[in-house]
Enzyme design. Structure first.
Site, PDB file in Angstrom:
ATOM      1  N   GLY A  43      96.928  10.692  -6.793  1.00 52.31           N
ATOM      2  CA  GLY A  43      97.253  12.091  -7.082  1.00 52.31           C
ATOM      3  C   GLY A  43      98.440  12.641  -6.316  1.00 52.31           C
ATOM      4  N   ASP A  99      96.932  15.588  -2.806  1.00 54.28           N
ATOM      5  CA  ASP A  99      97.296  16.530  -3.863  1.00 54.28           C
ATOM      6  C   ASP A  99      96.508  17.830  -3.778  1.00 54.28           C
ATOM      7  OD1 ASP A  99      94.918  15.265  -4.536  1.00 54.28           O
ATOM      8  OD2 ASP A  99      95.533  14.675  -6.548  1.00 54.28           O
ATOM      9  N   ASP A 102      89.423  20.132  -2.620  1.00 55.12           N
ATOM     10  CA  ASP A 102      88.403  20.742  -3.482  1.00 55.12           C
ATOM     11  C   ASP A 102      87.098  20.856  -2.692  1.00 55.12           C
ATOM     12  OD1 ASP A 102      86.981  21.671  -5.670  1.00 55.12           O
ATOM     13  OD2 ASP A 102      86.880  19.747  -6.683  1.00 55.12           O
ATOM     14  N   LYS A 130      91.805  24.721  -3.235  1.00 54.65           N
ATOM     15  CA  LYS A 130      90.965  25.613  -4.051  1.00 54.65           C
ATOM     16  C   LYS A 130      90.242  26.585  -3.130  1.00 54.65           C
ATOM     17  CE  LYS A 130      90.236  22.562  -7.940  1.00 54.65           C
ATOM     18  NZ  LYS A 130      89.302  21.859  -8.837  1.00 54.65           N
ATOM     19  N   PHE A 151      89.989  23.641 -12.897  1.00 54.14           N
ATOM     20  CA  PHE A 151      90.455  22.252 -12.935  1.00 54.14           C
ATOM     21  C   PHE A 151      91.901  22.197 -13.402  1.00 54.14           C
ATOM     22  CE2 PHE A 151      90.797  17.824 -13.954  1.00 54.14           C
ATOM     23  CZ  PHE A 151      90.088  17.247 -12.915  1.00 54.14           C
ATOM     24  N   VAL A 152      92.755  21.657 -12.550  1.00 51.04           N
ATOM     25  CA  VAL A 152      94.190  21.642 -12.853  1.00 51.04           C
ATOM     26  C   VAL A 152      94.705  20.206 -13.033  1.00 51.04           C
ATOM     27  CG1 VAL A 152      94.702  23.828 -11.691  1.00 51.04           C
ATOM     28  CG2 VAL A 152      94.738  21.715 -10.368  1.00 51.04           C
ATOM     29  N   ASP A 158      95.320  14.332 -12.222  1.00 58.00           N
ATOM     30  CA  ASP A 158      94.857  13.792 -13.500  1.00 58.00           C
ATOM     31  C   ASP A 158      93.518  14.348 -13.949  1.00 58.00           C
ATOM     32  OD1 ASP A 158      93.313  12.351 -11.425  1.00 58.00           O
ATOM     33  OD2 ASP A 158      92.564  11.207 -13.135  1.00 58.00           O
ATOM     34  N   ARG A 164      99.124  12.991 -15.422  1.00 60.08           N
ATOM     35  CA  ARG A 164      99.806  12.920 -14.118  1.00 60.08           C
ATOM     36  C   ARG A 164     101.302  13.151 -14.248  1.00 60.08           C
ATOM     37  NH1 ARG A 164      96.162  10.892 -10.296  1.00 60.08           N
ATOM     38  NH2 ARG A 164      94.747   9.242 -10.974  1.00 60.08           N
TER      39      ARG A 164
HETATM   40  P1  IMP Z   1      87.369  16.639  -2.983  1.00 59.27           P
HETATM   41  O1  IMP Z   1      86.859  15.362  -2.368  1.00 59.27           O
HETATM   42  O2  IMP Z   1      86.315  17.310  -3.838  1.00 59.27           O
HETATM   43  O3  IMP Z   1      88.028  17.586  -2.022  1.00 59.27           O
HETATM   44  O4  IMP Z   1      88.404  16.229  -4.074  1.00 59.27           O
HETATM   45  C1  IMP Z   1      89.635  15.762  -3.805  1.00 59.27           C
HETATM   46  C2  IMP Z   1      90.118  14.870  -4.913  1.00 59.27           C
HETATM   47  O5  IMP Z   1      89.526  15.188  -6.182  1.00 59.27           O
HETATM   48  C3  IMP Z   1      91.594  15.113  -5.074  1.00 59.27           C
HETATM   49  O6  IMP Z   1      92.345  14.205  -4.299  1.00 59.27           O
HETATM   50  C4  IMP Z   1      91.797  14.921  -6.566  1.00 59.27           C
HETATM   51  O7  IMP Z   1      92.072  13.576  -6.837  1.00 59.27           O
HETATM   52  C5  IMP Z   1      90.484  15.295  -7.202  1.00 59.27           C
HETATM   53  N1  IMP Z   1      90.483  16.696  -7.704  1.00 59.27           N
HETATM   54  C6  IMP Z   1      89.842  17.778  -7.195  1.00 59.27           C
HETATM   55  N2  IMP Z   1      90.077  18.885  -7.918  1.00 59.27           N
HETATM   56  C7  IMP Z   1      90.898  18.499  -8.922  1.00 59.27           C
HETATM   57  C8  IMP Z   1      91.526  19.210 -10.004  1.00 59.27           C
HETATM   58  O8  IMP Z   1      91.390  20.429 -10.216  1.00 59.27           O
HETATM   59  N3  IMP Z   1      92.309  18.445 -10.820  1.00 59.27           N
HETATM   60  C9  IMP Z   1      92.510  17.110 -10.662  1.00 59.27           C
HETATM   61  N4  IMP Z   1      91.958  16.424  -9.653  1.00 59.27           N
HETATM   62  C10 IMP Z   1      91.155  17.104  -8.797  1.00 59.27           C
HETATM   63 MG    MG Z   2      93.479  12.390  -5.497  1.00 65.31          MG
END
Ligand code: IMP
Ligand code: MG
Length: 180
Positions: A43, A99, A102, A130, A151-152, A158, A164
């Site tokens: 990402g 990237d 979340d 976020k 969700f972006v 992706d 991407r």
């Molecule tokens: P986390 O572990 O939930 O913080 O998620 C991080 C990973 O989830 C990021 O590196 C992204 O690859 C993916 N991700 C989280 N939110 C999004 C989104 O809105 N769009 C696309 N990928 C996301």
């Molecule tokens: Mg990622």
């Protein structure tokens, strides 16, 4: 592809303007130290390529590859390291680039894993953060943009490995997320 995006949040010039600002801050903060960048694939690919070319300092670049989504739009909480070897960051000043922040699972797991190698310092830089309650607390040191909990896709981000290559960041149409 364009029709799948509900609305554009950040176009290419807006992203690049923000990268100029972040790169300037990082370059000032690390001017006396040798930076070791750890890019979280896939990402962060576009982000890393565009950001690092704006940082005129000696630096090293390594990558880690993890998965936490398994094709779904919500984080599973289980973070699997796909690169078997963890970069040797002993004694180094590490900057993790990802990237998007979340739930926090991914960055918390990467940070913990890298800490076992005893780096001198670790900081975190994300393009997007976020605004939400996180499952794991992560406080990034550099943030490109804060966004709502939507969700972006695009500019490296992706949905099921697609979108991407969009040059901008936009919100994916909800019907597409619900189709899984
Ligand atoms: P986390 O572990 O939930 O913080 O998620 C991080 C990973 O989830 C990021 O590196 C992204 O690859 C993916 N991700 C989280 N939110 C999004 C989104 O809105 N769009 C696309 N990928 C996301
Ligand atoms: Mg990622």
């Amino acid at each position: 592809m364009k029709g799948d995006v509900e609305r554009v949040l950040f176009d290419e010039p807006a992203i690049h303007r923000r990268l100029d600002e972040i790169a300037m801050r990082i370059s000032t903060d690390y001017r006396e130290r040798e930076l070791t960048v750890i890019a979280v694939l896939h990402g962060s690919l576009m982000f890393v390529a565009d950001l690092l070319r704006r940082i005129p300092l000696p630096l090293k670049l390594d990558c880690v590859s993890v998965a936490s989504y398994h094709g779904k739009s919500r984080s599973s909480g289980e973070v699997v390291f796909k690169e078997v070897t963890v970069p040797d960051v002993a004694g180094r000043d590490v900057l993790i680039l990802d990237d998007i922040l979340d739930s926090g699972h991914t960055l918390a797991a990467i940070r913990e894993t890298l800490e076992t190698a005893k780096p001198r310092s670790i900081q975190v830089c994300v393009l997007l953060s976020k605004k939400k309650q996180r499952a794991r607390e992560v406080y990034p040191d550099y943030v490109g943009f804060g966004i709502q909990d939507e969700f972006v896709v695009g500019y490296g981000l992706d949905f099921k490995e697609r979108y991407r290559n969009l040059p901008y960041i936009g919100v994916l149409r909800k019907e597409l997320l619900e189709s899984i």
